[in-house]
Design a protein around this motif. Structure first.
Motif, PDB file in Angstrom:
ATOM      1  N   UNK A   1       0.871  -1.123   0.004  1.00 46.70           N
ATOM      2  CA  UNK A   1      -0.020  -0.016  -0.063  1.00 46.70           C
ATOM      3  C   UNK A   1       1.004   1.473   0.040  1.00 46.70           C
ATOM      4  N   UNK A   2       0.621   2.226  -0.824  1.00 47.11           N
ATOM      5  CA  UNK A   2       1.573   3.378  -1.139  1.00 47.11           C
ATOM      6  C   UNK A   2       1.244   4.394   0.138  1.00 47.11           C
ATOM      7  N   UNK A   3       2.326   4.682   0.534  1.00 47.09           N
ATOM      8  CA  UNK A   3       2.281   5.705   1.981  1.00 47.09           C
ATOM      9  C   UNK A   3       2.916   6.949   1.767  1.00 47.09           C
TER      10      UNK A   3
ATOM     11  N   UNK B   1      11.295  -5.321   9.694  1.00 41.77           N
ATOM     12  CA  UNK B   1       9.975  -5.311   9.042  1.00 41.77           C
ATOM     13  C   UNK B   1       9.680  -4.117   8.679  1.00 41.77           C
ATOM     14  N   UNK B   2      10.118  -3.040   9.450  1.00 41.81           N
ATOM     15  CA  UNK B   2       9.636  -1.703   9.031  1.00 41.81           C
ATOM     16  C   UNK B   2      10.424  -1.246   7.719  1.00 41.81           C
ATOM     17  N   UNK B   3      11.720  -1.742   7.765  1.00 43.06           N
ATOM     18  CA  UNK B   3      12.742  -1.551   6.817  1.00 43.06           C
ATOM     19  C   UNK B   3      12.353  -2.263   5.366  1.00 43.06           C
ATOM     20  N   UNK B   4      11.392  -3.110   5.217  1.00 43.25           N
ATOM     21  CA  UNK B   4      11.099  -3.886   4.126  1.00 43.25           C
ATOM     22  C   UNK B   4      10.931  -2.837   2.863  1.00 43.25           C
ATOM     23  N   UNK B   5      10.301  -1.593   3.260  1.00 46.69           N
ATOM     24  CA  UNK B   5       9.566  -0.955   2.148  1.00 46.69           C
ATOM     25  C   UNK B   5       9.530   0.383   2.525  1.00 46.69           C
ATOM     26  N   UNK B   6      10.265   0.989   3.254  1.00 49.83           N
ATOM     27  CA  UNK B   6      10.335   2.383   3.899  1.00 49.83           C
ATOM     28  C   UNK B   6      11.220   3.166   3.133  1.00 49.83           C
ATOM     29  N   UNK B   7      11.352   3.033   1.888  1.00 54.67           N
ATOM     30  CA  UNK B   7      12.238   4.138   1.291  1.00 54.67           C
ATOM     31  C   UNK B   7      12.315   3.718  -0.344  1.00 54.67           C
ATOM     32  N   UNK B   8      12.486   4.528  -1.223  1.00 51.77           N
ATOM     33  CA  UNK B   8      12.381   4.191  -2.813  1.00 51.77           C
ATOM     34  C   UNK B   8      13.173   3.030  -3.124  1.00 51.77           C
ATOM     35  N   UNK B   9      14.389   2.944  -2.710  1.00 49.25           N
ATOM     36  CA  UNK B   9      15.304   1.876  -3.005  1.00 49.25           C
ATOM     37  C   UNK B   9      14.838   0.645  -2.318  1.00 49.25           C
ATOM     38  N   UNK B  10      14.581   0.631  -1.320  1.00 50.96           N
ATOM     39  CA  UNK B  10      13.982  -0.544  -0.345  1.00 50.96           C
ATOM     40  C   UNK B  10      13.063  -1.036  -1.068  1.00 50.96           C
ATOM     41  N   UNK B  11      11.805  -0.358  -1.463  1.00 48.10           N
ATOM     42  CA  UNK B  11      10.774  -0.574  -2.121  1.00 48.10           C
ATOM     43  C   UNK B  11      10.849  -1.348  -3.365  1.00 48.10           C
TER      44      UNK B  11
ATOM     45  N   UNK C   1       9.695  23.173  -2.414  1.00 47.07           N
ATOM     46  CA  UNK C   1       8.392  22.969  -3.010  1.00 47.07           C
ATOM     47  C   UNK C   1       7.594  22.156  -1.951  1.00 47.07           C
ATOM     48  N   UNK C   2       6.653  22.018  -1.622  1.00 49.11           N
ATOM     49  CA  UNK C   2       5.822  21.294  -0.918  1.00 49.11           C
ATOM     50  C   UNK C   2       4.912  19.943  -1.556  1.00 49.11           C
ATOM     51  N   UNK C   3       5.841  19.337  -2.158  1.00 45.33           N
ATOM     52  CA  UNK C   3       5.501  18.296  -3.143  1.00 45.33           C
ATOM     53  C   UNK C   3       5.832  17.014  -2.794  1.00 45.33           C
ATOM     54  N   UNK C   4       5.822  16.640  -1.414  1.00 42.92           N
ATOM     55  CA  UNK C   4       6.127  15.468  -1.052  1.00 42.92           C
ATOM     56  C   UNK C   4       4.582  15.020  -0.348  1.00 42.92           C
ATOM     57  N   UNK C   5       4.180  13.976  -0.237  1.00 42.90           N
ATOM     58  CA  UNK C   5       2.759  13.579   0.610  1.00 42.90           C
ATOM     59  C   UNK C   5       3.026  12.294   1.133  1.00 42.90           C
ATOM     60  N   UNK C   6       2.448  12.277   2.337  1.00 39.60           N
ATOM     61  CA  UNK C   6       2.430  10.937   3.066  1.00 39.60           C
ATOM     62  C   UNK C   6       1.316  10.799   3.887  1.00 39.60           C
ATOM     63  N   UNK C   7       1.178   9.470   4.494  1.00 37.91           N
ATOM     64  CA  UNK C   7       0.124   9.327   5.169  1.00 37.91           C
ATOM     65  C   UNK C   7       0.593   9.549   6.903  1.00 37.91           C
ATOM     66  N   UNK C   8      -0.007  10.201   7.519  1.00 32.76           N
ATOM     67  CA  UNK C   8       0.213  10.729   8.691  1.00 32.76           C
ATOM     68  C   UNK C   8       0.466   9.601   9.728  1.00 32.76           C
ATOM     69  N   UNK C   9      -0.333   8.519   9.599  1.00 30.37           N
ATOM     70  CA  UNK C   9      -0.406   7.632  10.616  1.00 30.37           C
ATOM     71  C   UNK C   9       0.430   6.349  10.380  1.00 30.37           C
ATOM     72  N   UNK C  10       1.298   6.329   8.952  1.00 27.75           N
ATOM     73  CA  UNK C  10       1.990   5.495   8.725  1.00 27.75           C
ATOM     74  C   UNK C  10       3.321   5.143   9.186  1.00 27.75           C
ATOM     75  N   UNK C  11       3.752   4.080   9.652  1.00 28.74           N
ATOM     76  CA  UNK C  11       5.186   3.647  10.384  1.00 28.74           C
ATOM     77  C   UNK C  11       6.080   3.520   9.297  1.00 28.74           C
ATOM     78  N   UNK C  12       5.572   3.500   7.750  1.00 24.88           N
ATOM     79  CA  UNK C  12       6.596   3.050   6.962  1.00 24.88           C
ATOM     80  C   UNK C  12       6.859   4.261   6.034  1.00 24.88           C
ATOM     81  N   UNK C  13       6.746   5.469   6.332  1.00 24.41           N
ATOM     82  CA  UNK C  13       7.055   6.670   5.843  1.00 24.41           C
ATOM     83  C   UNK C  13       8.551   6.745   5.946  1.00 24.41           C
ATOM     84  N   UNK C  14       9.184   7.136   4.891  1.00 23.24           N
ATOM     85  CA  UNK C  14      10.727   7.255   5.004  1.00 23.24           C
ATOM     86  C   UNK C  14      11.308   8.279   5.821  1.00 23.24           C
ATOM     87  N   UNK C  15      10.749   9.578   5.762  1.00 22.65           N
ATOM     88  CA  UNK C  15      11.016  10.473   6.545  1.00 22.65           C
ATOM     89  C   UNK C  15      10.114  11.340   6.986  1.00 22.65           C
ATOM     90  N   UNK C  16       9.898  11.743   8.349  1.00 27.21           N
ATOM     91  CA  UNK C  16       8.815  12.655   9.004  1.00 27.21           C
ATOM     92  C   UNK C  16       9.582  13.554   9.531  1.00 27.21           C
TER      93      UNK C  16
END
Length: 217
Positions: A51-53, A143-153, A202-217
């Motif tokens: 799921x894209x976050x 587990x969190x590091x499986x897909x929490x970044x573009x290269x990892x994904x 530019x504020x052109x990055x978007x992420x789900x506030x409640x996701x643990x898989x976001x790469x950078x908060x």
């Protein structure tokens, strides 16, 4: 400055692939609306999905952070000048792939980078791809590091340069809708583009506030 907004949209329980018309819009719109959708890769009878976050929009010719800024047209970026709904896969640092979806009409080279996702199907294959271990052997950080970044994904979902130019509306790599409640979406600056002068802010990055898989908060 980081801004949080609410974005609600209802989908049917049955997942279906996104059509060409979804991608044929400005990358800022597509980047927001890809959140909560599911990226799927079918590999020799197996399916991995996430799921894209987190996403980033790149607005092509006018965007100093985009590979196609100023109308640059090379073999590497040629796929972005084609029609919408195709994959743009490139390598960074000589070792990590990044997966993007091409947006807008032919000749307008915009794209959206998928920065992070939350595993759905095929977690065992993802674990082998990323860590050469079974999923049950992974610790919480892995587990969190499986897909929490573009290269990892890309590594987890077996996305590489061979999928550059793949039609996302037809074959083995695609994005599907998923039934969901309203989403809390955070808008922020893009990551790792300090070279891009004013475009880096530019504020052109978007992420789900409640996701643990976001790469950078």
């Amino acid at each position: 400055m980081i801004k949080v907004l609410k974005c609600g949209k209802e989908y049917s329980n049955k997942m279906k692939r996104l059509g060409r018309e979804f991608y044929n819009r400005d990358s800022l719109i597509v980047a927001r609306e890809l959140l909560g959708k599911v990226l799927v890769h079918e590999i020799e009878g197996q399916k991995v999905s996430a799921r894209i976050v987190e996403t980033e929009a790149y607005r092509g010719i006018e965007d100093k952070a985009a590979h196609s800024y100023g109308g640059k047209r090379t073999p590497r970026v040629e796929v972005m000048y084609g029609g919408p709904g195709f994959s743009y896969v490139f390598m960074i640092y000589g070792m990590h792939y990044c997966f993007n979806v091409v947006t807008r009409e032919e000749g307008n080279p915009q794209a959206v980078l998928i920065r992070a996702a939350e595993p759905r199907e095929g977690s065992e294959l993802m674990a082998q791809n990323r860590f050469k271990k079974s999923y049950h052997q992974l610790n919480k950080s892995q587990i969190l590091g499986l897909t929490n970044g573009p290269g990892k994904l890309c590594r987890a979902l077996s996305i590489d340069k061979s999928l550059n130019g793949e039609d996302l509306c037809g074959g083995k790599l695609y994005v599907a809708e998923e039934s969901q409640e309203s989403l809390s979406i955070v808008t922020a600056k893009r990551v790792g583009i300090d070279y891009a002068e004013e475009a880096k802010d530019y504020p052109w990055r978007f992420y789900l506030e409640d996701s643990q898989y976001v790469s950078v908060k």
